[in-house]
Design an enzyme around this catalytic site. Structure first.
Site, PDB file in Angstrom:
ATOM      1  N   LYS A 215       2.998 -15.395   2.994  1.00 36.48           N
ATOM      2  CA  LYS A 215       2.981 -16.136   1.725  1.00 36.48           C
ATOM      3  C   LYS A 215       4.429 -16.453   1.377  1.00 36.48           C
ATOM      4  O   LYS A 215       4.953 -16.124   0.296  1.00 36.48           O
ATOM      5  CB  LYS A 215       2.304 -15.292   0.642  1.00 36.48           C
TER       6      LYS A 215
ATOM      7  N   TYR B 149       0.826  -1.216   0.000  1.00 38.04           N
ATOM      8  CA  TYR B 149       0.000   0.000   0.000  1.00 38.04           C
ATOM      9  C   TYR B 149       0.861   1.267   0.000  1.00 38.04           C
ATOM     10  O   TYR B 149       0.436   2.307  -0.497  1.00 38.04           O
ATOM     11  CB  TYR B 149      -0.924   0.021   1.215  1.00 38.04           C
TER      12      TYR B 149
ATOM     13  N   ASP C  53      -3.616 -17.966   2.162  1.00 32.13           N
ATOM     14  CA  ASP C  53      -4.768 -18.613   1.548  1.00 32.13           C
ATOM     15  C   ASP C  53      -5.344 -19.699   2.458  1.00 32.13           C
ATOM     16  O   ASP C  53      -6.568 -19.864   2.557  1.00 32.13           O
ATOM     17  CB  ASP C  53      -4.428 -19.169   0.163  1.00 32.13           C
TER      18      ASP C  53
ATOM     19  N   ASP D 252      -5.703  -6.589   5.749  1.00 36.92           N
ATOM     20  CA  ASP D 252      -6.872  -5.877   5.250  1.00 36.92           C
ATOM     21  C   ASP D 252      -7.930  -6.861   4.767  1.00 36.92           C
ATOM     22  O   ASP D 252      -9.121  -6.758   5.089  1.00 36.92           O
ATOM     23  CB  ASP D 252      -6.436  -4.950   4.108  1.00 36.92           C
TER      24      ASP D 252
ATOM     25  N   ASP E 174     -11.663  -8.236   6.915  1.00 36.61           N
ATOM     26  CA  ASP E 174     -13.000  -8.103   6.337  1.00 36.61           C
ATOM     27  C   ASP E 174     -13.693  -9.459   6.280  1.00 36.61           C
ATOM     28  O   ASP E 174     -14.907  -9.569   6.513  1.00 36.61           O
ATOM     29  CB  ASP E 174     -12.915  -7.492   4.940  1.00 36.61           C
TER      30      ASP E 174
END
Length: 356
Positions: free
Chosen positions: A190, A141, A223, A247, A251
């Site tokens: 990851k 970001y 994942d 992020d 959610d």
């Protein structure tokens, strides 16, 4: 005690839910002998409309000169052009950076009466009590962004960068919180693909072995974590991860509670200063209709009382008042079930305030 709170209502339903949270803060003040001075400032789309920037200098100054910041939401269709040079989200990223806030805490707990509000089967939600700690100031970001065109056409890149210091401080904070809770930390990355994740894994493994050997910890690819948050959410205690992964996962985790309108968050730095906000967006489709659920913002004030002001008793009083309101069935339409009447934003806020 006297405290100064900077309120950033923002856009959409932000002003409505922040107004109810402030109402609850004043009720806490009346009950426990505190004075909360509230100063409002602009951020997001409304700031763009009035000043041309998503984060005016006056807003930064007001946030730097107070005890804590309470934020509503930013953004909406009016400012949705992704190619615009000035966007509401820049205000949110900017204020976090200006205040040195590097850790976003998002607790997910479920009230027994809301088990049916989640899309998951109720039996999977029993005993869910987890905390996601998201790194806020690094990663993709904030990395260099490029968009260019060559003979093959347009191309774009977003650079993901993390430093050792950024990883160390967020892992230490998350591990410290796990030590205060149930003693289990899940580190999400990851590392099978990304070099930044390999850096995270090597640094965090060293810290856990050398400084937090009393804790249980494990690694999980992002994942797999996304799957297990829905498959076995009660197995998690504290999850720590980088900016973009956090992020997305937070959610997803919000759906465990059945509504984004139920979940608070705290953004913290190295000192007492913090920014507190609901995790939901500006919900422009219901703005001004009295339908917005203020409970996430009200619960964010409980985190404000706890982390920035050190008022644990007052924080617990807010959380108990929210539970009492849920028990009484005084809820907005997003979590109303069966024969429950959908109450307005103001009615729910007033009901919480009256129970402090």
């Amino acid at each position: 005690m006297d405290y100064t709170i900077t309120a950033l209502p923002g856009d959409g339903i932000g002003p409505e839910v922040v107004a109810e949270a402030i109402k609850v803060l004043h009720a806490v003040g009346a009950r426990y002998g505190h004075t909360f001075t509230i100063r409002e400032a602009l951020i997001g789309g409304i700031a763009i409309d009035q000043t041309g920037t998503a984060l005016p200098e006056a807003t930064v100054a007001a946030c730097q000169d107070c005890d804590a910041v309470l934020l509503g939401a930013v953004g909406g269709p009016k400012w949705d052009d992704p190619n615009a040079k000035v966007r509401p989200e820049q205000g949110l990223l900017g204020i976090r950076k200006a205040l040195g806030l590097y850790a976003n805490l998002r607790p997910v707990t479920l009230h027994p009466l809301l088990l049916d509000a989640s899309p998951l089967r109720p039996e999977r939600l029993v005993d869910v009590d987890l905390l996601v700690v998201r790194e806020l100031t690094g990663g993709i970001y904030f990395g260099e962004k490029r968009r260019e065109q060559d003979a093959q056409g347009e191309w774009a890149s977003d650079l993901c960068v993390y430093t050792q210091a950024e990883v160390e401080r967020i892992v230490r904070l998350a591990a410290g919180l796990a030590r205060q809770r149930h003693g289990h930390l899940t580190l999400v990355d990851k590392a099978n693909v990304l070099e930044t994740s390999r850096l995270w894994r090597s640094i965090a493994t060293r810290i856990m072995r050398e400084e937090f050997s009393d804790l249980q910890y494990d690694w999980m690819l992002v994942d797999a974590c996304a799957m297990h948050l829905l498959r076995r959410p009660s197995d998690f205690d504290v999850i720590v991860t980088e900016n973009m992964f956090g992020d997305i996962l937070t959610d997803e985790a919000s759906m465990l509670a059945g509504s984004m309108g139920m979940l608070p968050s705290a953004s913290l730095g190295s000192g007492k200063m913090g920014l507190y906000e609901p995790i939901h967006g500006s919900a422009p489709d219901i703005a001004g209709q009295g339908k917005a659920n203020p409970l996430a913002t009200i619960l964010s004030t409980a985190l404000l009382l706890r982390y920035s002001l050190g008022l644990e008793q007052e924080a617990r009083a807010v959380e108990a008042a929210v539970s009492a309101v849920l028990e009484a069935g005084i809820v907005t339409g997003d979590i109303a079930r069966g024969e429950q009447r959908a109450h307005s934003t103001v009615e729910v806020g007033s009901a919480v305030a009256s129970r402090i």
